[in-house]
Design a protein around this motif. Structure first.
Motif, PDB file in Angstrom:
ATOM      1  N   ASN A   1       0.810  -1.215   0.000  1.00 38.16           N
ATOM      2  CA  ASN A   1       0.000   0.000   0.000  1.00 38.16           C
ATOM      3  C   ASN A   1       0.847   1.270   0.000  1.00 38.16           C
ATOM      4  O   ASN A   1       0.377   2.331  -0.420  1.00 38.16           O
ATOM      5  CB  ASN A   1      -0.945   0.001   1.207  1.00 38.16           C
ATOM      6  N   ALA A   2       2.084   1.171   0.476  1.00 36.02           N
ATOM      7  CA  ALA A   2       2.961   2.345   0.538  1.00 36.02           C
ATOM      8  C   ALA A   2       3.841   2.479  -0.702  1.00 36.02           C
ATOM      9  O   ALA A   2       4.570   3.467  -0.836  1.00 36.02           O
ATOM     10  CB  ALA A   2       3.835   2.275   1.793  1.00 36.02           C
ATOM     11  N   SER A   3       3.784   1.521  -1.596  1.00 33.14           N
ATOM     12  CA  SER A   3       4.653   1.570  -2.776  1.00 33.14           C
ATOM     13  C   SER A   3       4.227   2.697  -3.718  1.00 33.14           C
ATOM     14  O   SER A   3       3.070   3.110  -3.733  1.00 33.14           O
ATOM     15  CB  SER A   3       4.619   0.235  -3.522  1.00 33.14           C
ATOM     16  N   GLY A   4       5.191   3.182  -4.495  1.00 31.71           N
ATOM     17  CA  GLY A   4       4.867   4.220  -5.465  1.00 31.71           C
ATOM     18  C   GLY A   4       4.028   3.693  -6.606  1.00 31.71           C
ATOM     19  O   GLY A   4       3.234   4.420  -7.201  1.00 31.71           O
ATOM     20  N   LEU A   5       4.169   2.410  -6.919  1.00 32.82           N
ATOM     21  CA  LEU A   5       3.427   1.810  -8.026  1.00 32.82           C
ATOM     22  C   LEU A   5       3.361   0.299  -7.815  1.00 32.82           C
ATOM     23  O   LEU A   5       4.391  -0.343  -7.631  1.00 32.82           O
ATOM     24  CB  LEU A   5       4.122   2.114  -9.358  1.00 32.82           C
ATOM     25  N   THR A   6       2.161  -0.235  -7.838  1.00 30.05           N
ATOM     26  CA  THR A   6       1.969  -1.688  -7.783  1.00 30.05           C
ATOM     27  C   THR A   6       1.142  -2.066  -9.007  1.00 30.05           C
ATOM     28  O   THR A   6       0.043  -1.541  -9.185  1.00 30.05           O
ATOM     29  CB  THR A   6       1.242  -2.121  -6.498  1.00 30.05           C
ATOM     30  N   VAL A   7       1.679  -2.940  -9.835  1.00 30.95           N
ATOM     31  CA  VAL A   7       1.022  -3.244 -11.112  1.00 30.95           C
ATOM     32  C   VAL A   7       0.411  -4.642 -11.101  1.00 30.95           C
ATOM     33  O   VAL A   7       0.863  -5.524 -10.369  1.00 30.95           O
ATOM     34  CB  VAL A   7       2.025  -3.132 -12.284  1.00 30.95           C
TER      35      VAL A   7
END
Length: 210
Positions: free
Chosen positions: A14-20
Motif C-alpha cells: 500500500n505504501a509503494s509508489g506503483l503496484t502493477v
C-alpha cells in the motif's frame, strides 16, 4: 494473497509508489470491480519498457538479485538489446540472510555506483521486503522489483507463450518449469484467490472512502 495473510507486507504494497497487475487474474478482478481500462503489466515487460527510455534519457541502472552469475548475463543481454544503456553495477546476493556488515557494504556499493534505477530480482515477497527496508538508505530515484525478469531476459528461462499469458495460464507454465520452487506458492494462493474473490467481489474505492 500473501499480503492478505501478512499485515506488514500489505503495508509495504500500500505504501509503494506503483503496484502493477502482473497476472491476468488480477486484471479480470479489476474489470469485475469496474475498471475496464485495466490491463496486465508483467514485470518482464515493464523492465524492457523502462530500460528503453533509460537508454534514450541516460538513466543508469543497478541490477541486484538473481543467482550467482545471473546479473552479469542479464547486463550483457540488456546492453546488446539497448545500445547506449548505462549499467552502473550488478550484484548477486547469497540466499542466506546478510550480516549487518554485508548489508551495509551492499548499500555503499549501490550508492557509490550513482545508479538512477535499482532493479531488484528476488523472489516475491522477498524483494518487496528488501525494497521497503532499503528505500530510505539508497540514493537512487526508484527501486523496481521485477522477480523472474532477471532469468527471462538473461536467457536462462523461457517465457510462457502469449496465448497462455492472455488466458491467465502463465502460472501453470512456470509451475511446469519450476515445480520444486513454485508448487507450494501456487497450491496455497491460487485456490484461495478464486474463493475469496468469489465470496467478496472486488470493488473500486474512490477518494475519501476507506
Amino acid at each position: 494473497m500473501e499480503s492478505q495473510r501478512d499485515p506488514a507486507l500489505r503495508r509495504i504494497h500500500n505504501a509503494s509508489g506503483l503496484t502493477v497487475p502482473d497476472g491476468m487474474p488480477m486484471v479480470w478482478a479489476g474489470h469485475r470491480a469496474g475498471a475496464p481500462w485495466m490491463r496486465q503489466v508483467r514485470g518482464a515487460d515493464l523492465m524492457l519498457s523502462v530500460l528503453s527510455q533509460a537508454a534514450e534519457r541516460g538513466w543508469s541502472s543497478y541490477l541486484y538479485g538473481g543467482a550467482e552469475g545471473v546479473p552479469e548475463l542479464l547486463e550483457a543481454a540488456l546492453l546488446r538489446r539497448f545500445p547506449g544503456l548505462k549499467i552502473a553495477g550488478c550484484h548477486s546476493p547469497p540466499f542466506r540472510p546478510l550480516t549487518v556488515e554485508e548489508d551495509e557494504a551492499v548499500v555503499r556499493r549501490i550508492n557509490d555506483s550513482g545508479a538512477d534505477l535499482v532493479w531488484v530480482g528476488l523472489s516475491t515477497p522477498k524483494q518487496e521486503r528488501w525494497m521497503a527496508e532499503h528505500r530510505a538508505r539508497l540514493d537512487s530515484a526508484v527501486l523496481l522489483g521485477v522477480g523472474a525478469a532477471f532469468d527471462f531476459h538473461a536467457g536462462l528461462m523461457p517465457q510462457a507463450p502469449e496465448w497462455m499469458r492472455q488466458h491467465g495460464l502463465e502460472w501453470s507454465y512456470r509451475l511446469f518449469k519450476e515445480p520444486r520452487r513454485l508448487w507450494r506458492r501456487y497450491l496455497r494462493n491460487n485456490p484461495s484467490y478464486v474463493v475469496r474473490t468469489a465470496l467478496r467481489p472486488p470493488r473500486l474505492i474512490g477518494c475519501g472512502e476507506s
